[in-house]
Design an enzyme around this catalytic site. Structure first.
Site, mmCIF file in Angstrom:
data_model
loop_
_atom_site.group_PDB
_atom_site.id
_atom_site.type_symbol
_atom_site.label_atom_id
_atom_site.label_comp_id
_atom_site.label_asym_id
_atom_site.label_seq_id
_atom_site.Cartn_x
_atom_site.Cartn_y
_atom_site.Cartn_z
ATOM 1 C CE LYS A 1 -0.591 -17.039 15.039
ATOM 2 N NZ LYS A 1 -1.721 -16.595 13.642
ATOM 3 N NE ARG B 1 -8.481 -20.432 12.121
ATOM 4 C CZ ARG B 1 -8.924 -19.810 11.033
ATOM 5 N NH1 ARG B 1 -10.261 -20.218 10.758
ATOM 6 N NH2 ARG B 1 -8.356 -18.901 10.457
ATOM 7 C CE LYS C 1 1.243 -17.274 6.963
ATOM 8 N NZ LYS C 1 0.578 -17.163 6.254
ATOM 9 C CG ASP D 1 -0.992 -20.067 7.093
ATOM 10 O OD1 ASP D 1 -0.737 -20.102 8.218
ATOM 11 O OD2 ASP D 1 -1.141 -19.956 5.503
ATOM 12 C CG ASP E 1 2.101 -19.199 10.432
ATOM 13 O OD1 ASP E 1 2.139 -20.012 10.183
ATOM 14 O OD2 ASP E 1 0.859 -18.169 10.460
ATOM 15 C CG ASP F 1 1.103 -15.378 12.832
ATOM 16 O OD1 ASP F 1 0.137 -14.371 12.794
ATOM 17 O OD2 ASP F 1 1.292 -17.250 12.813
ATOM 18 C CD GLU G 1 -0.427 -20.357 12.614
ATOM 19 O OE1 GLU G 1 -1.297 -20.865 11.798
ATOM 20 O OE2 GLU G 1 -0.372 -18.991 12.856
HETATM 21 N N1 BES Z 1 -0.778 -15.562 11.260
HETATM 22 C C1 BES Z 1 -1.255 -15.865 9.495
HETATM 23 C C2 BES Z 1 -2.248 -14.837 9.472
HETATM 24 C C3 BES Z 1 -1.141 -13.393 8.715
HETATM 25 C C4 BES Z 1 -2.270 -12.910 7.509
HETATM 26 C C5 BES Z 1 -0.780 -12.417 9.847
HETATM 27 C C6 BES Z 1 -1.295 -11.945 7.159
HETATM 28 C C7 BES Z 1 -0.538 -11.619 9.219
HETATM 29 C C8 BES Z 1 -0.679 -10.907 8.135
HETATM 30 C C9 BES Z 1 -2.249 -16.930 10.074
HETATM 31 O O1 BES Z 1 -1.797 -18.298 10.714
HETATM 32 C C10 BES Z 1 -2.886 -17.645 8.532
HETATM 33 O O2 BES Z 1 -2.086 -18.071 8.497
HETATM 34 N N2 BES Z 1 -4.192 -17.415 8.429
HETATM 35 C C11 BES Z 1 -4.455 -18.202 7.249
HETATM 36 C C12 BES Z 1 -6.094 -19.112 7.679
HETATM 37 C C13 BES Z 1 -6.688 -19.754 6.771
HETATM 38 C C14 BES Z 1 -5.886 -21.104 6.160
HETATM 39 C C15 BES Z 1 -7.934 -20.229 6.477
HETATM 40 C C16 BES Z 1 -5.354 -17.286 6.338
HETATM 41 O O3 BES Z 1 -5.720 -16.283 6.959
HETATM 42 O O4 BES Z 1 -4.637 -17.495 5.361
HETATM 43 ZN ZN ZN Z 2 -0.112 -17.604 11.985
HETATM 44 ZN ZN ZN Z 3 -0.792 -19.383 10.257
#
Ligand code: BES
Ligand code: ZN
Ligand code: ZN
Length: 496
Positions: free
Chosen positions: A265, A351, A277, A347, A270, A288, A349
């Site tokens: 990825k 996946r 966020k 968010d 992000d 990210d 994204e």
């Molecule tokens: N890039 C984030 C995950 C992340 C969180 C990376 C903390 C590094 C540190 C990912 O794209 C994300 O935002 N995931 C969401 C998924 C949710 C919306 C189901 C998350 O983990 O909150």
């Molecule tokens: Zn992300």
């Molecule tokens: Zn995200």
């Protein structure tokens, strides 16, 4: 930093600092402590008796102008308990010693390995630990102190007869550490200096320099291949996406050997998109793209290590931005595979872009897949910054990876993938939805989403959201990008 192997006896080693490790409980019979104690007229014994040397892990004792040796300084580094000593500890000892001496403006050091420790593995661990420890994240600081550097590391404690294995270890350690630092350097770049386009340029330059085949798909080619999931994330940004493909083909491929697909990825920033966020800590979302950077670093290492299996590295790169054209919650997208996805949260994204990355890697011929991604905040809740989360569709393939993680000294922990979790992402209005229906297990449902696109191909997902970034500097490692996963996957591919 130059790294050489030194075969001179301990007393005659001329250096700014002679470094060696000592063990807990003042046990001077192990390592080089006994020899150094004898050379220095019992100095170590006295320090041990007074309690000044405890041997506790990473304790640093710097002695100036020690009698009996030619070295200007003697640095004794605690290595903890002898029976728990291994290459993981040795890497940390070497890295911490280098950082300790560098901050004191020492430029040359000689690392003396213990009697009986003169092997390829120890030389590799010392070289690797030192090079990884030397990495700094001060690229954009203009007031760098330019007297803080180590330009020469000699590794001593090897005899003439052991020189060959020592030098082999140094060479291997350098390949792996430089690949890891290459990845860390990419992760350290802020998003204004590392757009998807720039990441692709850097990847292409690396491939060209190392003789790897490279194919960079621009937004037109991505659209032509109907990579709708990647495009849906990219559409909210003015920066166009890239799909980076780097291939290593062995000179004499073994018939029937697996073809490994490494998918990483690379969201260069992000924001969360329309499901934006919170401001607090958002600056960290420049990391990210750590999964993609790790995979690129692995390819760099493999170009030098030349394993016997073909490896296809696929890195979907994009920003996730809330621009006027950004996708919105509820939008339905069609992935390259033809599956339809209901985007409930923009968010989630990572996946989405991995769906197309994994599908494309299979189409290019990958028979075994590994993806690495900073995928979920939930993995930080589950495993903190200690273990990488491991998810797999095929236990034999996953077991191989877990064995490699052990051998490489990276902490990884497998999580369950029961069919029940798959139900969480069944779509209401499309085939699947990109987040679970509010029943927890966020890292597992994220993994299941990617698995839908891996299908029957043995697949492993590494969630490195908690482990790819170090919030605080460690004695052996700078604050910031860790390069986690690289050593394990290099071990996995080279052991197939
Ligand atoms: N890039 C984030 C995950 C992340 C969180 C990376 C903390 C590094 C540190 C990912 O794209 C994300 O935002 N995931 C969401 C998924 C949710 C919306 C189901 C998350 O983990 O909150
Ligand atoms: Zn992300
Ligand atoms: Zn995200």
């Amino acid at each position: 930093m130059q790294i050489t192997l030194e075969t001179k006896p301990t007393a005659s080693l001329e250096t700014d600092a002679l470094v060696t490790y000592v063990f807990e409980n003042g046990d001077l019979t192990q390592g080089r402590a006994g020899e150094l104690d004898a050379l220095t007229g019992g100095l170590l014994g006295r320090l041990s008796k007074s309690g000044e040397i405890s041997g506790k892990a990473l304790e640093m004792i710097l002695l100036h102008a020690p009698a009996g040796v030619k070295a200007a300084r003697l640095l004794l580094v605690g290595a903890g308990k002898r029976d728990q000593f291994n290459t993981v500890t040795l890497r940390k000892v070497a890295g911490a010693a280098l950082r300790h001496l560098k901050s004191r403006s020492v430029h040359k050091l000689t690392f003396l390995v213990g009697a009986g420790d003169a092997t390829e593995e120890t030389a590799q661990a010392v070289a690797e630990g030192a090079l990884v420890g030397d990495f700094e994240t001060d690229k954009y600081k203009t007031d760098k102190k330019n007297d803080k550097f180590i330009d020469h590391l000699a590794i001593a404690g090897f005899s003439e007869g052991e020189k060959g294995v020592g030098e082999k270890g140094i060479a291997r350690g350098r390949i792996i550490a430089e690949a890891q630092n290459f990845a860390r350097d990419l992760v350290n770049e802020p998003s204004n200096k590392l757009t998807p386009t720039i990441l692709a340029e850097k990847a292409a330059a690396m491939a060209k320099n190392t003789g790897l085949a490279v194919d960079i798909l621009d937004e037109k080619k991505i659209a032509g291949l109907k990579m709708g999931a990647l495009l849906s994330v990219a559409q909210g940004s003015v920066e166009p996406p890239r799909m980076i493909v780097i291939t290593y083909t062995p000179a004499n491929p073994r018939p029937g050997a697996p073809v490994v697909g490494l998918v990483g990825k690379a969201v260069t920033f992000d924001t969360g998109g329309i499901s934006i966020k919170p401001a607090d800590g958002m600056e960290k979302m420049k990391y990210d793209m750590a999964g993609g950077a790790t995979m690129l670093g692995i390819m760099k290492a493999l170009s030098a290590l030349k394993p016997g299996v073909k490896v296809i590295c696929v890195v979907p790169a994009t920003e996730n931005m809330p621009g006027g054209r950004a996708q919105k919650p509820g939008d339905i997208q069609t992935a390259m595979s033809g599956k339809t996805i209901e985007v409930l949260n923009t968010d989630a994204e990572g996946r989405l872009i991995l769906a197309d990355g994994v599908h494309y890697a299979k189409q290019l011929g990958a028979t075994h897949l590994v993806d690495a991604a900073t995928l979920t905040g939930a993995i930080v809740v589950a495993l903190a910054n200690v273990n990488v989360g491991v998810f797999g569709s095929d236990q034999a393939w996953t077991d191989k990876l877990l064995a490699s993680a052990k051998a490489a000294g990276e902490k990884m922990w497998q999580l369950p993938m029961d069919d029940e979790y798959r139900e969480f992402i069944k779509g209401s209005f499309a085939d699947i939805q990109n987040v679970g229906s509010g029943k927890g297990g966020g890292s597992i449902t994220g993994a299941w989403f990617i698995r839908e696109f891996a299908g029957d191909t043995p697949w492993i997902h590494l969630d490195i959201a908690g482990t790819a970034w170090n919030d605080d500097a460690k004695p052996w490692l700078a604050k910031g990008p860790t390069g986690v996963g690289l050593r394990t996957l290099v071990h996995l591919v080279t052991s197939l």
